[in-house]
Design an enzyme around this catalytic site. Structure first.
Site, mmCIF file in Angstrom:
data_model
loop_
_atom_site.group_PDB
_atom_site.id
_atom_site.type_symbol
_atom_site.label_atom_id
_atom_site.label_comp_id
_atom_site.label_asym_id
_atom_site.label_seq_id
_atom_site.Cartn_x
_atom_site.Cartn_y
_atom_site.Cartn_z
ATOM 1 N N ASP A 1 -21.302 10.850 -40.539
ATOM 2 C CA ASP A 1 -20.732 9.921 -39.526
ATOM 3 C C ASP A 1 -20.733 10.697 -38.309
ATOM 4 O O ASP A 1 -21.502 11.530 -37.826
ATOM 5 C CB ASP A 1 -19.565 9.135 -39.876
ATOM 6 C CG ASP A 1 -19.229 8.020 -38.806
ATOM 7 O OD1 ASP A 1 -19.634 7.152 -38.952
ATOM 8 O OD2 ASP A 1 -18.336 8.575 -37.598
ATOM 9 N N TRP A 2 -19.767 10.658 -37.181
ATOM 10 C CA TRP A 2 -19.636 11.322 -35.991
ATOM 11 C C TRP A 2 -19.501 12.890 -36.483
ATOM 12 O O TRP A 2 -19.645 13.826 -35.346
ATOM 13 C CB TRP A 2 -18.462 10.903 -34.948
ATOM 14 C CG TRP A 2 -18.837 10.103 -33.849
ATOM 15 C CD1 TRP A 2 -18.645 8.727 -33.753
ATOM 16 C CD2 TRP A 2 -19.348 10.673 -32.739
ATOM 17 N NE1 TRP A 2 -19.099 8.606 -32.346
ATOM 18 C CE2 TRP A 2 -19.575 9.734 -31.954
ATOM 19 C CE3 TRP A 2 -19.835 11.840 -32.239
ATOM 20 C CZ2 TRP A 2 -20.296 9.833 -30.347
ATOM 21 C CZ3 TRP A 2 -20.277 12.115 -31.200
ATOM 22 C CH2 TRP A 2 -20.527 11.126 -30.106
ATOM 23 N N TRP B 1 -20.806 -3.436 -33.350
ATOM 24 C CA TRP B 1 -19.383 -2.699 -33.717
ATOM 25 C C TRP B 1 -18.937 -1.972 -32.563
ATOM 26 O O TRP B 1 -17.767 -1.869 -32.347
ATOM 27 C CB TRP B 1 -20.046 -1.314 -34.776
ATOM 28 C CG TRP B 1 -19.052 -0.221 -34.678
ATOM 29 C CD1 TRP B 1 -19.410 1.077 -34.541
ATOM 30 C CD2 TRP B 1 -17.847 -0.063 -35.220
ATOM 31 N NE1 TRP B 1 -18.593 1.905 -34.885
ATOM 32 C CE2 TRP B 1 -17.433 1.458 -35.170
ATOM 33 C CE3 TRP B 1 -16.790 -0.997 -35.534
ATOM 34 C CZ2 TRP B 1 -15.952 1.510 -35.608
ATOM 35 C CZ3 TRP B 1 -15.456 -0.769 -35.786
ATOM 36 C CH2 TRP B 1 -15.251 0.766 -35.879
ATOM 37 N N ASP C 1 -25.784 1.663 -47.218
ATOM 38 C CA ASP C 1 -25.224 1.829 -45.742
ATOM 39 C C ASP C 1 -25.886 1.400 -44.825
ATOM 40 O O ASP C 1 -26.908 1.768 -44.568
ATOM 41 C CB ASP C 1 -25.003 3.370 -45.486
ATOM 42 C CG ASP C 1 -24.333 3.590 -44.104
ATOM 43 O OD1 ASP C 1 -23.895 2.596 -43.764
ATOM 44 O OD2 ASP C 1 -24.312 4.654 -43.823
ATOM 45 N N HIS D 1 -21.405 3.532 -46.383
ATOM 46 C CA HIS D 1 -21.131 4.256 -45.442
ATOM 47 C C HIS D 1 -20.330 5.809 -45.655
ATOM 48 O O HIS D 1 -20.596 6.695 -45.387
ATOM 49 C CB HIS D 1 -20.930 3.820 -44.205
ATOM 50 C CG HIS D 1 -20.829 4.735 -42.783
ATOM 51 N ND1 HIS D 1 -21.797 5.150 -42.379
ATOM 52 C CD2 HIS D 1 -19.367 5.058 -42.187
ATOM 53 C CE1 HIS D 1 -21.370 5.906 -41.237
ATOM 54 N NE2 HIS D 1 -20.216 6.032 -41.215
#
Length: 301
Positions: free
Chosen positions: A123-124, A162, A248, A278
């Site tokens: 992710d980030w 999102w 995901d 995810h």
């Protein structure tokens, strides 16, 4: 020149007591007026594994990967980004930037004098962790890249939905977000553990702001730096492992992972993590640790 110290919320320690599957001692470092938290488990002379979380998770996400890595003799370090977990949480959403996140976590890791580190990102954690790896390549021995991307201005309609949700919901329902992006039905106490750092809307400024930090145009803040990281990864000559889950919608298999396989000369074939969404560390954490050890070596120093 450092920026003025922001207004900060510090989550009370009692909110982190008796979390399921999370019996790890906290470690803290004061950085630019903030108390930053990180886990540091395993032998100090073991080869380090540095795990970067993303949005809206925290170090708790890696709890299933930690024990098998430590058992294999690895030293496992999991920083909480500013605004997350047990790290201090500036309450002004405008305070949060990609550069600031990267700078703070870099100072935390710099204090530990790591060498031959395996960098694990999701992710980030991808843009932040891969930036740290590129900027500290002499300290990094390998990469493990999971369900992430480098954001250079091209985003999907799903992401924009999102982003819109996060912008309109500053009191972000963290546990709900985690549950909606796992294949596992999480128990109430695990959902509460993900919610633990964030008792009210004010504490969620960092989580609410992260989706807005993704550049949505090629000239957006951070896009140029991520293009530079992409360029540096195209010349990466150390081991790299790409493992993406097959369920995901944010980073769909196999396309999202294949971009890294095509980019990084040493990546080889993408590993498919079946039946995970995810937050694949939550769905298949032990398996991911096994994959890391099998593909990137099992021996401690």
């Amino acid at each position: 020149m450092s920026s003025p110290t922001p207004e900060v919320f510090r989550t009370p320690d009692e909110r982190f007591q008796n979390l399921p599957g999370y019996d790890f001692a906290p470690n803290y470092l004061e950085v630019d007026g903030l108390r930053m938290h990180y886990l540091d488990e395993g032998p100090r002379d073991g080869l380090p594994v540095v795990c970067f979380h993303g949005e809206p998770s925290w170090a708790y996400l890696y709890r299933k990967m930690l024990p098998p890595l430590v058992t294999a003799g690895r030293r496992v370090i999991v920083p909480d980004l500013a605004g997350f977990g047990r790290s201090d949480k500036p309450t002004d959403r405008r305070w949060y930037t990609y550069d600031r996140h990267s700078d703070l976590v870099s100072k935390v890791l710099g204090s530990l004098d790591l060498h031959d580190a395996t960098v694990v990102v999701q992710d980030w954690g991808g843009p932040i962790g891969l930036r740290w790896a590129a900027e500290n390549a002499d300290r990094v021995g390998a990469l493990m890249i999971m369900n992430t991307g480098l954001f250079t201005g091209n985003v999907s309609k799903g992401f924009m939905a999102w982003r819109d949700f996060a912008e309109k919901n500053p009191d972000l329902p963290v546990g709900f977000v985690i549950q909606s992006a796992t294949t596992t039905q999480l128990s109430d106490d695990i959902l509460a553990a993900y919610d633990a750092p964030f008792p009210h809307a004010e504490s969620k400024a960092g989580a609410a702001q992260f989706p807005l930090l993704v550049p949505i145009t090629p000239d957006g803040p951070g896009a140029e730096r991520m293009r530079a990281i992409t360029d540096e990864l195209s010349r990466w000559n150390k081991p790299a492992l790409v493992a993406f889950s097959d369920s995901d919608p944010v980073f769909p298999y196999p396309k999202a992972g294949q971009q890294f396989c095509d980019l990084i000369p040493t990546a080889g074939e993408q590993v498919r993590i079946e039946g995970a969404a995810h937050f694949l560390q939550e769905d298949r954490g032990e398996q991911l640790a096994d994959v890391l050890l099998a593909r990137l070596g099992v021996n401690s120093r």
